[in-house]
Design a protein around this motif. Structure first.
Motif, PDB file in Angstrom:
ATOM      1  N   THR A 124     -15.547   4.507  37.704  1.00 29.74           N
ATOM      2  CA  THR A 124     -16.939   4.221  37.383  1.00 29.74           C
ATOM      3  C   THR A 124     -17.435   3.170  38.364  1.00 29.74           C
ATOM      4  O   THR A 124     -16.688   2.271  38.757  1.00 29.74           O
ATOM      5  CB  THR A 124     -17.071   3.693  35.945  1.00 29.74           C
ATOM      6  OG1 THR A 124     -16.198   2.574  35.761  1.00 29.74           O
ATOM      7  CG2 THR A 124     -16.725   4.770  34.930  1.00 29.74           C
ATOM      8  N   ARG A 125     -18.706   3.278  38.746  1.00 35.03           N
ATOM      9  CA  ARG A 125     -19.254   2.327  39.703  1.00 35.03           C
ATOM     10  C   ARG A 125     -19.825   1.092  39.015  1.00 35.03           C
ATOM     11  O   ARG A 125     -20.460   0.247  39.642  1.00 35.03           O
ATOM     12  CB  ARG A 125     -20.329   2.994  40.561  1.00 35.03           C
ATOM     13  CG  ARG A 125     -19.817   4.172  41.374  1.00 35.03           C
ATOM     14  CD  ARG A 125     -18.604   3.821  42.201  1.00 35.03           C
ATOM     15  NE  ARG A 125     -18.878   2.779  43.183  1.00 35.03           N
ATOM     16  CZ  ARG A 125     -17.941   2.160  43.884  1.00 35.03           C
ATOM     17  NH1 ARG A 125     -16.673   2.443  43.686  1.00 35.03           N
ATOM     18  NH2 ARG A 125     -18.270   1.244  44.760  1.00 35.03           N
ATOM     19  N   THR A 126     -19.618   0.986  37.700  1.00 32.55           N
ATOM     20  CA  THR A 126     -19.989  -0.204  36.951  1.00 32.55           C
ATOM     21  C   THR A 126     -18.850  -0.549  36.008  1.00 32.55           C
ATOM     22  O   THR A 126     -17.965   0.271  35.734  1.00 32.55           O
ATOM     23  CB  THR A 126     -21.271   0.003  36.122  1.00 32.55           C
ATOM     24  OG1 THR A 126     -21.078   1.107  35.241  1.00 32.55           O
ATOM     25  CG2 THR A 126     -22.473   0.260  37.016  1.00 32.55           C
ATOM     26  N   ILE A 127     -18.888  -1.781  35.504  1.00 26.51           N
ATOM     27  CA  ILE A 127     -17.963  -2.242  34.473  1.00 26.51           C
ATOM     28  C   ILE A 127     -18.784  -2.431  33.205  1.00 26.51           C
ATOM     29  O   ILE A 127     -19.854  -3.046  33.232  1.00 26.51           O
ATOM     30  CB  ILE A 127     -17.292  -3.559  34.893  1.00 26.51           C
ATOM     31  CG1 ILE A 127     -16.385  -3.311  36.110  1.00 26.51           C
ATOM     32  CG2 ILE A 127     -16.491  -4.176  33.742  1.00 26.51           C
ATOM     33  CD1 ILE A 127     -15.903  -4.581  36.780  1.00 26.51           C
ATOM     34  N   ALA A 128     -18.316  -1.895  32.095  1.00 27.57           N
ATOM     35  CA  ALA A 128     -19.054  -1.979  30.838  1.00 27.57           C
ATOM     36  C   ALA A 128     -18.136  -2.511  29.747  1.00 27.57           C
ATOM     37  O   ALA A 128     -17.051  -1.960  29.518  1.00 27.57           O
ATOM     38  CB  ALA A 128     -19.603  -0.605  30.436  1.00 27.57           C
ATOM     39  N   ASN A 129     -18.566  -3.583  29.083  1.00 31.83           N
ATOM     40  CA  ASN A 129     -17.788  -4.166  27.985  1.00 31.83           C
ATOM     41  C   ASN A 129     -16.338  -4.417  28.387  1.00 31.83           C
ATOM     42  O   ASN A 129     -15.398  -4.036  27.681  1.00 31.83           O
ATOM     43  CB  ASN A 129     -17.855  -3.259  26.746  1.00 31.83           C
ATOM     44  CG  ASN A 129     -19.274  -3.098  26.239  1.00 31.83           C
ATOM     45  OD1 ASN A 129     -20.046  -4.048  26.196  1.00 31.83           O
ATOM     46  ND2 ASN A 129     -19.638  -1.873  25.870  1.00 31.83           N
ATOM     47  N   ASP A 130     -16.166  -5.057  29.536  1.00 33.02           N
ATOM     48  CA  ASP A 130     -14.847  -5.431  30.055  1.00 33.02           C
ATOM     49  C   ASP A 130     -13.978  -4.230  30.412  1.00 33.02           C
ATOM     50  O   ASP A 130     -12.753  -4.369  30.543  1.00 33.02           O
ATOM     51  CB  ASP A 130     -14.086  -6.311  29.052  1.00 33.02           C
ATOM     52  CG  ASP A 130     -14.844  -7.569  28.675  1.00 33.02           C
ATOM     53  OD1 ASP A 130     -15.300  -8.266  29.602  1.00 33.02           O
ATOM     54  OD2 ASP A 130     -14.993  -7.844  27.479  1.00 33.02           O
ATOM     55  N   ALA A 131     -14.568  -3.063  30.584  1.00 34.13           N
ATOM     56  CA  ALA A 131     -13.777  -1.858  30.853  1.00 34.13           C
ATOM     57  C   ALA A 131     -14.188  -1.212  32.168  1.00 34.13           C
ATOM     58  O   ALA A 131     -15.363  -1.180  32.536  1.00 34.13           O
ATOM     59  CB  ALA A 131     -13.929  -0.856  29.717  1.00 34.13           C
ATOM     60  N   LEU A 132     -13.195  -0.670  32.874  1.00 35.40           N
ATOM     61  CA  LEU A 132     -13.395   0.107  34.097  1.00 35.40           C
ATOM     62  C   LEU A 132     -12.787   1.478  33.871  1.00 35.40           C
ATOM     63  O   LEU A 132     -11.629   1.601  33.467  1.00 35.40           O
ATOM     64  CB  LEU A 132     -12.713  -0.578  35.280  1.00 35.40           C
ATOM     65  CG  LEU A 132     -12.748   0.153  36.628  1.00 35.40           C
ATOM     66  CD1 LEU A 132     -14.166   0.173  37.193  1.00 35.40           C
ATOM     67  CD2 LEU A 132     -11.796  -0.499  37.628  1.00 35.40           C
ATOM     68  N   GLY A 133     -13.560   2.520  34.104  1.00 37.88           N
ATOM     69  CA  GLY A 133     -13.040   3.876  33.984  1.00 37.88           C
ATOM     70  C   GLY A 133     -12.444   4.328  35.304  1.00 37.88           C
ATOM     71  O   GLY A 133     -13.010   4.079  36.371  1.00 37.88           O
ATOM     72  N   ILE A 134     -11.288   4.980  35.259  1.00 43.08           N
ATOM     73  CA  ILE A 134     -10.662   5.495  36.476  1.00 43.08           C
ATOM     74  C   ILE A 134     -10.221   6.931  36.265  1.00 43.08           C
ATOM     75  O   ILE A 134     -10.008   7.380  35.131  1.00 43.08           O
ATOM     76  CB  ILE A 134      -9.448   4.651  36.915  1.00 43.08           C
ATOM     77  CG1 ILE A 134      -8.290   4.813  35.915  1.00 43.08           C
ATOM     78  CG2 ILE A 134      -9.799   3.193  37.097  1.00 43.08           C
ATOM     79  CD1 ILE A 134      -6.954   4.426  36.493  1.00 43.08           C
ATOM     80  N   ALA A 135     -10.093   7.666  37.359  1.00 42.70           N
ATOM     81  CA  ALA A 135      -9.453   8.977  37.366  1.00 42.70           C
ATOM     82  C   ALA A 135      -8.192   8.872  38.206  1.00 42.70           C
ATOM     83  O   ALA A 135      -8.140   8.086  39.151  1.00 42.70           O
ATOM     84  CB  ALA A 135     -10.392  10.037  37.944  1.00 42.70           C
ATOM     85  N   PHE A 136      -7.164   9.626  37.864  1.00 44.91           N
ATOM     86  CA  PHE A 136      -5.907   9.510  38.589  1.00 44.91           C
ATOM     87  C   PHE A 136      -5.148  10.835  38.533  1.00 44.91           C
ATOM     88  O   PHE A 136      -5.461  11.728  37.737  1.00 44.91           O
ATOM     89  CB  PHE A 136      -5.039   8.381  38.016  1.00 44.91           C
ATOM     90  CG  PHE A 136      -4.622   8.579  36.584  1.00 44.91           C
ATOM     91  CD1 PHE A 136      -3.378   9.098  36.262  1.00 44.91           C
ATOM     92  CD2 PHE A 136      -5.476   8.237  35.543  1.00 44.91           C
ATOM     93  CE1 PHE A 136      -2.986   9.282  34.941  1.00 44.91           C
ATOM     94  CE2 PHE A 136      -5.101   8.408  34.215  1.00 44.91           C
ATOM     95  CZ  PHE A 136      -3.852   8.931  33.924  1.00 44.91           C
TER      96      PHE A 136
END
Length: 484
Positions: free
Chosen positions: A104-116
């Motif tokens: 994700t190109r933003t951080i929301a509620n202390d979370a970063l989304g990633i794909a792997f």
């Protein structure tokens, strides 16, 4: 269109009526550009040791988080203290031996989304098969889930993933599907094939406001490939509007006999007003870019086509990471504030010495009206080539560049943070510092090196990180640094 919870069904992109990071700005959007208030940092400019990121192949740029700077590569998520560059912590991908291929190109509620996913022996061809949510406070993955595969042939997705937070969901777009996950626990709320009629499509970029998610992709049919832009509801992923964009709609040159005319870059620059950047190629050496404005109904309202290498045009080029399989599809060399897009232009200085030393690019900073596409102003600084507009603070635009000149004169250039009046373009100041982004050991020309970096703006300075593994760019290349 029918969306069933946790069931894979096709989306037929036909509008039912109705009305980024990425760095796309706009009303209600989660954004990292424009409108911030920057205070002067207490520390001095810094660069982190070259080995702090490890041996990576692709870098995905920095994000701002609290007092820190989060830098993601294919092998890790790393936090640095913004004030002094101190490395704070580092987290590997959820599965050992796999790589990160989108975020994700933003951080929301202390979370970063990633794909792997696994690389299958090809470092730039990850099978981007799973997604996860990294809690930046605990530095633990809250959950990981497989990406639904909706390709008719059952093939894995090798193209990386575009991701965006919207409300209580995180949306993920990949080569053939569009999936909505619950932020809380990763439950699949909807998942659909990304198609337009009988044509298969590939998601290139996703951007989100508080109520809508915008999807941009390329589609293949019997004729030339084309772009498709759609808007879906952020709550239930129901389609609100959709529009195909043919190359002719934006006057973008394309080989009519080719079904692969786009180079792979199609990205949101702004959501309100809607502005896109699109690329195409004709033959083997002619590359074109277009800055495109859309109406609320997703129709083309204006376009400005540029030829790559034009000595006096908008610089819509991007480093090659945007067309590699690394999930980084967004164009983030521009920043948006209000109804204005700030970016850089190409400006070639001819060699007047007569000794055959060669000319060079001294790119300028420009402002473009996002509702009309008309350029408002353009300002350069003698001896400086700008690579990206990185932020707006009130009425001040910030841009990052470096000192330029003939190749023999740019072995150790200065990094430069330029400050311009947002309304008039008047130069307000330029901060020079000696961090060698180009120079000895580099395999890139000096004026091109910064195009392989991405930036955020915070604390009154710019923070950058590279998108290339160290061996490609010289072991002395600072991979994480501040400017200003």
């Amino acid at each position: 269109m029918v969306v069933a919870t946790a069931v894979v069904v096709p989306i037929v992109l036909t509008s039912h009526g109705g009305g980024s990071t990425n760095t796309a700005g706009g009303k209600g959007s989660q954004t990292t550009s424009g409108g911030n208030s920057y205070s002067r940092p207490t520390g001095t400019a810094w660069q982190a040791p070259g080995n702090d990121l490890g041996q990576y192949n692709n870098g995905y740029g920095p994000l701002s988080y609290a007092n820190d700077m989060i830098v993601t590569t294919d092998v890790s998520v790393t936090a640095f203290e913004r004030d002094n560059g101190k490395k704070l912590w580092q987290v590997a991908p959820p599965v050992a031996g796999q790589v990160i291929c989108g975020l994700t190109r933003t951080i929301a509620n202390d979370a970063l989304g990633i794909a792997f996913g696994p690389t299958n022996g090809e470092p730039n061809l990850a099978n981007c098969a799973s997604v996860g949510l990294l809690n930046l406070k605990t530095r633990q993955y809250a959950w990981t889930k497989p990406l639904p595969q909706t390709d008719p042939a059952g093939l894995p997705d090798p193209t990386g993933a575009s991701m965006a937070f919207a409300g209580t969901s995180v949306f993920v777009g990949s080569s053939s599907n569009f999936t909505q996950f619950a932020v809380a626990d990763g439950t699949v709320q909807s998942s659909s094939a990304f198609t337009n009629g009988n044509n298969s499509c590939e998601v290139s970029d996703i951007a989100a406001s508080t109520s809508s998610v915008y999807v941009l992709g390329t589609c293949l049919g019997l004729g030339p490939s084309y772009y498709t832009v759609g808007e879906v509801d952020a709550t239930d992923a129901k389609l609100i509007a959709v529009n195909p964009i043919q190359a002719a709609d934006v006057k973008l040159p394309i080989d009519p006999s080719s079904t692969g005319g786009e180079s792979g870059l199609a990205a949101f620059v702004s959501l309100s007003p809607l502005v896109l950047v699109l690329h195409s190629n004709v033959g083997t050496n002619a590359f074109y870019g277009a800055l495109v404005g859309l109406t609320d109904a997703l129709k083309v309202s204006w376009s400005d086509v540029q030829t790559t290498g034009d000595p006096k045009g908008l610089d819509l080029t991007t480093d090659q990471s945007s067309i590699l399989t690394d999930g980084l599809h967004d164009y983030n060399r521009a920043t948006v504030s209000g109804n204005t897009v700030y970016l850089v232009t190409t400006f070639y200085v001819e060699d007047a010495s007569g000794d055959g030393g060669g000319g060079y690019y001294a790119n300028k900073v420009a402002a473009v009206d996002a509702t009309t596409g008309k350029q408002r102003w353009e300002t350069g600084v003698p001896g400086v080539g700008f690579s990206a507009a990185v932020g707006v603070d009130g009425t001040t635009v910030y841009a990052v560049g470096e000192t330029v000149g003939r190749p023999a004169d740019t072995e150790n250039p200065d990094l430069v943070l330029g400050k311009f009046d947002a309304n008039s373009g008047k130069l307000l100041g330029a901060v020079h510092q000696k961090i060698s982004i180009s120079g000895a050991g580099m395999t890139l020309p000096a004026e091109a090196a910064l195009e392989y970096c991405q930036f955020i703006m915070a604390d009154g300075r710019a923070y950058g990180s590279t998108t290339r593994k160290p061996l490609q760019i010289g072991m002395g290349y600072p991979q994480v640094f501040s400017v200003g």
